[in-house]
Design a protein around this motif. Structure first.
Motif, PDB file in Angstrom:
ATOM      1  N   HIS A 146       0.909  -1.259   0.161  1.00 63.72           N
ATOM      2  CA  HIS A 146      -0.056   0.079  -0.030  1.00 63.72           C
ATOM      3  C   HIS A 146       0.873   1.228   0.098  1.00 63.72           C
ATOM      4  N   TYR A 147       1.617   1.397   0.868  1.00 61.59           N
ATOM      5  CA  TYR A 147       2.671   2.548   0.915  1.00 61.59           C
ATOM      6  C   TYR A 147       3.994   2.241   0.162  1.00 61.59           C
ATOM      7  N   GLY A 148       4.329   1.311   0.012  1.00 64.50           N
ATOM      8  CA  GLY A 148       5.821   1.306  -0.575  1.00 64.50           C
ATOM      9  C   GLY A 148       6.815   1.103   0.431  1.00 64.50           C
ATOM     10  N   VAL A 149       6.652   0.801   1.669  1.00 64.16           N
ATOM     11  CA  VAL A 149       7.228   0.620   2.902  1.00 64.16           C
ATOM     12  C   VAL A 149       8.437  -0.642   2.502  1.00 64.16           C
ATOM     13  N   ARG A 150       9.723   0.077   3.078  1.00 59.60           N
ATOM     14  CA  ARG A 150      10.717  -0.792   2.694  1.00 59.60           C
ATOM     15  C   ARG A 150      11.274  -1.494   4.068  1.00 59.60           C
ATOM     16  N   ASN A 151      11.214  -0.713   5.000  1.00 56.37           N
ATOM     17  CA  ASN A 151      11.861  -1.024   6.424  1.00 56.37           C
ATOM     18  C   ASN A 151      10.972  -0.959   7.692  1.00 56.37           C
ATOM     19  N   ILE A 152      10.780  -2.162   8.502  1.00 57.49           N
ATOM     20  CA  ILE A 152       9.784  -2.007   9.631  1.00 57.49           C
ATOM     21  C   ILE A 152      10.882  -1.776  10.832  1.00 57.49           C
ATOM     22  N   ASN A 153      10.164  -0.962  11.873  1.00 54.90           N
ATOM     23  CA  ASN A 153      10.718  -0.879  13.137  1.00 54.90           C
ATOM     24  C   ASN A 153       9.804  -1.528  14.100  1.00 54.90           C
ATOM     25  N   PHE A 154      10.301  -2.505  14.555  1.00 55.09           N
ATOM     26  CA  PHE A 154       9.427  -3.277  15.753  1.00 55.09           C
ATOM     27  C   PHE A 154       9.570  -2.300  17.042  1.00 55.09           C
ATOM     28  N   VAL A 155       8.457  -1.875  17.648  1.00 56.57           N
ATOM     29  CA  VAL A 155       8.492  -1.109  18.908  1.00 56.57           C
ATOM     30  C   VAL A 155       8.152  -2.048  19.877  1.00 56.57           C
ATOM     31  N   ASP A 156       8.371  -3.505  20.193  1.00 59.92           N
ATOM     32  CA  ASP A 156       7.815  -4.322  21.237  1.00 59.92           C
ATOM     33  C   ASP A 156       8.743  -3.671  22.206  1.00 59.92           C
ATOM     34  N   LEU A 157       8.059  -4.097  23.456  1.00 61.01           N
ATOM     35  CA  LEU A 157       8.526  -3.693  24.653  1.00 61.01           C
ATOM     36  C   LEU A 157       9.910  -4.465  24.924  1.00 61.01           C
ATOM     37  N   THR A 158       9.889  -5.643  24.741  1.00 64.73           N
ATOM     38  CA  THR A 158      11.151  -6.570  24.699  1.00 64.73           C
ATOM     39  C   THR A 158      11.107  -7.475  23.600  1.00 64.73           C
ATOM     40  N   ALA A 159      11.381  -7.182  22.478  1.00 64.55           N
ATOM     41  CA  ALA A 159      11.002  -7.965  21.256  1.00 64.55           C
ATOM     42  C   ALA A 159      11.397  -9.485  21.265  1.00 64.55           C
ATOM     43  N   ALA A 160      12.627  -9.856  21.419  1.00 64.41           N
ATOM     44  CA  ALA A 160      13.182 -11.049  21.249  1.00 64.41           C
ATOM     45  C   ALA A 160      13.254 -11.888  22.470  1.00 64.41           C
ATOM     46  N   SER A 161      11.939 -11.866  22.958  1.00 60.91           N
ATOM     47  CA  SER A 161      11.784 -12.345  24.426  1.00 60.91           C
ATOM     48  C   SER A 161      11.440 -14.090  24.120  1.00 60.91           C
ATOM     49  N   ASP A 162      11.209 -14.529  23.036  1.00 54.91           N
ATOM     50  CA  ASP A 162      10.845 -15.844  23.012  1.00 54.91           C
ATOM     51  C   ASP A 162      11.487 -16.297  21.749  1.00 54.91           C
ATOM     52  N   ARG A 163      12.602 -17.402  21.932  1.00 49.22           N
ATOM     53  CA  ARG A 163      13.310 -17.841  20.840  1.00 49.22           C
ATOM     54  C   ARG A 163      12.593 -18.270  19.696  1.00 49.22           C
ATOM     55  N   LYS A 164      11.646 -19.107  20.005  1.00 50.53           N
ATOM     56  CA  LYS A 164      11.074 -19.931  19.102  1.00 50.53           C
ATOM     57  C   LYS A 164      10.133 -18.964  18.245  1.00 50.53           C
ATOM     58  N   TRP A 165       9.705 -17.949  18.702  1.00 56.94           N
ATOM     59  CA  TRP A 165       8.570 -17.097  18.094  1.00 56.94           C
ATOM     60  C   TRP A 165       9.709 -16.381  17.244  1.00 56.94           C
ATOM     61  N   THR A 166      10.752 -15.829  17.692  1.00 55.57           N
ATOM     62  CA  THR A 166      11.743 -15.044  16.625  1.00 55.57           C
ATOM     63  C   THR A 166      11.901 -15.868  15.486  1.00 55.57           C
ATOM     64  N   LEU A 167      12.451 -17.118  15.819  1.00 55.43           N
ATOM     65  CA  LEU A 167      12.760 -17.769  14.593  1.00 55.43           C
ATOM     66  C   LEU A 167      11.528 -17.979  13.617  1.00 55.43           C
ATOM     67  N   ARG A 168      10.432 -18.166  14.018  1.00 53.82           N
ATOM     68  CA  ARG A 168       9.211 -18.278  13.352  1.00 53.82           C
ATOM     69  C   ARG A 168       9.019 -17.099  12.411  1.00 53.82           C
ATOM     70  N   LEU A 169       9.046 -15.853  13.183  1.00 61.81           N
ATOM     71  CA  LEU A 169       8.972 -14.499  12.517  1.00 61.81           C
ATOM     72  C   LEU A 169       9.929 -14.553  11.423  1.00 61.81           C
TER      73      LEU A 169
END
Ligand code: B12
Length: 499
Positions: free
Chosen positions: A253-276
């Motif tokens: 829609h916008y032609g976005v190229r970069n995503i900024n993840f602003v999670d509180l503490t993004a990489a808190s779950d190893r499996k989840w990060t790998l699945r992402l």
């Protein structure tokens, strides 16, 4: 020189965009007045108890003048303590213009500071506490149907007739399936193009960017952070496929190229990060992404960092907060410094650019803890760290440190204290540490920063060339590149003063 009310420059308000999306989904007519976004190139000076400050955007009077006549519920977002005086002014002017409208304030500061907000501003009918979507949806439904608000959770409420206030407690956090069915933030109601025309101010400039939230909450209880009282310690992650689907929509829609993840503490779950990472690779292989907000390293190892790099992650911020194990225990953050250093080393080796956050001037900090932090920063630079952010301690409402300082009488919440978080401004900064003055903490902050970058350049002299190339070409890689650019592009005030 006056200091800015926005320490990072304006960033689109994702929490408000979620609230707007949910209300619109419920069938309500929703208007958004984005005070910062709609006059993003206008900067005005104003007087505060800590001296002259700058602020960007519409004035409170202009914001209130734009509210459509007949609007029955007005929601104001209040994330930062230093925004409260402006929010208070907006609420008061709203009450004058629309006496029968219901005025709600929500957000991180609205949650932590609710008792003060209700005491200081009779124009506020209630604060929405914690995660806001379900509460706001229910509040609007109840107001429309004339049902009691006392019977629902998530509110700090005022009775307009008696003036008495009641707190109905935090709401139950949204579960994973509820998060997955939330509508995406209603960005179409916000002037994103204007943010893009002056920014980006969040993260390194790696092309057109938008913020995302993949997870909510944080399982830890660091004493300086307000998150446990806002989000509890429940950590909830969205389905990685759902996250990536939303990103794909922005790319298309916008032609976005970069995503900024602003999670509180993004990489808190190893499996989840790998699945992402897997989901990004399959669906948007050319995406660039960053974690521009500090994360812990417990769930980060070489394999995770490698996959992050392979799927387009370029910058990551680690938040050890101190190089002294004693201080980490004092701050209720029992992380392993050895592990954090290893994460910096691994991240560097796989190609990621890393930032290390350190807090200085914590009330229980001693001089020898600061030496340890300095030594840690030097080791991190030697291990391949690219940037550091040395932040002066400030007690934020809702944090255990704030409560302890107020209870001991060492922190008085007066008008000047509202601006204490603007630590970039020496005039507003003060010390909460009996062993160190504000000036000493500031010198330590600068000395640590200089020492870190000197060590990083010594380790990789080519950084000097990279830095000048980034300034000339605009192709940034590090926070130093970003910081210098944003200082240059900072939106500065015209001569007009606000009242
Ligand atoms: C991303 C982030 C940033 C980003 C971007 C902020 C932005 N504009 O989006 C950047 C890097 C710029 C940033 C900067 C700073 N940050 Co910051 N940041 C965060 C972080 C990690 C996530 C915020 C977020 O997007 N959350 C996700 C969304 C979905 O949640 P939300 O915005 O809270 O919205 C929900 C509710 O609050 C509520 N809600 C929100 N608005 C409204 C409105 C209404 C009407 C209703 C009903 C409900 C409602 O419903 C929403 C949906 O559930 C938070 C930590 C946290 N707990 O979230 C810290 C946090 C907000 N930051 C904090 C601080 C201290 C800072 C800095 C001062 C740091 C510094 N020393 O420079 C600067 C100040 C920036 C400025 N303006 O001057 C503190 C704020 C403390 C305070 N009360 O003042 C926090 C809480 C972290 C902490 N230490 O505890 N930050």
């Amino acid at each position: 020189m006056p200091h800015s009310l926005a320490t990072h420059g304006p960033t689109p308000p994702i929490g408000l965009a979620y609230i707007a999306a949910v209300l619109r989904n419920d069938g309500h007519k929703v208007d958004v007045i984005d005070g910062a976004g709609e006059a993003i190139d206008r900067c005005v000076e104003f007087e505060s108890p800590v001296g002259t400050l700058n602020r960007i955007g519409l004035s409170a009077a202009e914001i209130v003048a734009r509210i459509a006549p007949g609007t029955s519920i007005i929601g104001i977002t209040n994330m930062f303590l230093h925004e409260w005086p402006l929010v208070r002014e907006i609420a008061e002017l709203t009450r004058q213009r629309l006496p029968s409208a219901f005025v709600v304030v929500g957000g991180e500061n609205a949650t932590a500071f609710a008792p003060w907000i209700m005491a200081q501003c009779a124009a506020v009918d209630c604060c929405v506490l914690g995660e806001g979507e379900a509460t706001m949806s229910q509040l609007v439904r109840r107001l429309a149907g004339g049902a009691s608000l006392q019977a629902m959770s998530g509110l700090f409420l005022r009775d307009r007739h008696t003036g008495a206030t009641t707190c109905t407690g935090l709401p139950v956090r949204l579960g994973r399936s509820e998060l997955d069915t939330l509508p995406p933030p209603a960005w179409d109601l916000f002037p994103l193009e204007r943010y893009w025309s002056v920014g980006p101010f969040l993260g390194v400039n790696r092309g057109l960017s938008i913020q995302m939230i993949g997870t909510r909450g944080c399982p830890y209880r660091c004493s300086f952070c307000s998150s446990p009282q806002m989000w509890t310690t429940r950590f909830t992650a969205r389905r990685p496929d759902d996250v990536v689907e939303e990103i794909a929509g922005y790319v298309q829609h916008y032609g976005v190229r970069n995503i900024n993840f602003v999670d509180l503490t993004a990489a808190s779950d190893r499996k989840w990060t790998l699945r992402l990472c897997d989901a990004i690779e399959q669906k948007i292989p050319r995406l660039i992404w960053q974690l521009p907000v500090g994360t812990r390293t417990e769930a980060v190892d070489r394999q995770v960092l490698q996959r992050m790099w392979e799927t387009g992650c370029r910058n990551i911020v680690f938040a050890p907060e101190s190089g002294s194990q004693r201080m980490l225990e004092e701050m209720n953050k029992p992380s392993s410094l050895v592990h954090i250093l290893q994460a910096v080393r691994d991240a560097h080796q796989v190609g990621l650019r890393t930032t290390v956050n350190i807090i200085v001037g914590h009330p229980r900090e001693r001089w020898r803890d600061l030496w340890k932090s300095l030594a840690f920063l030097l080791k991190a630079a030697w291990a391949g760290g690219d940037d550091c952010a040395v932040i002066m301690f400030c007690p934020y409402p809702g944090s255990a440190d704030f409560d302890a300082l107020v209870a001991s009488g060492r922190h008085v919440v007066d008008e000047a204290a509202l601006y204490a978080g603007l630590s970039r401004s020496s005039s507003s900064h003060r010390s909460w540490n009996e062993r160190m003055s504000a000036r000493q903490i500031r010198i330590v902050q600068m000395a640590m920063t200089v020492a870190f970058y000197a060590a990083a350049v010594l380790r990789r002299p080519v950084r000097v060339v990279e830095f000048f190339r980034a300034q000339i070409t605009g192709r940034e890689h590090t926070y130093l590149d970003q910081m210098v650019r944003t200082r240059r592009n900072e939106i500065r005030p015209a001569t007009r003063k606000a009242h």
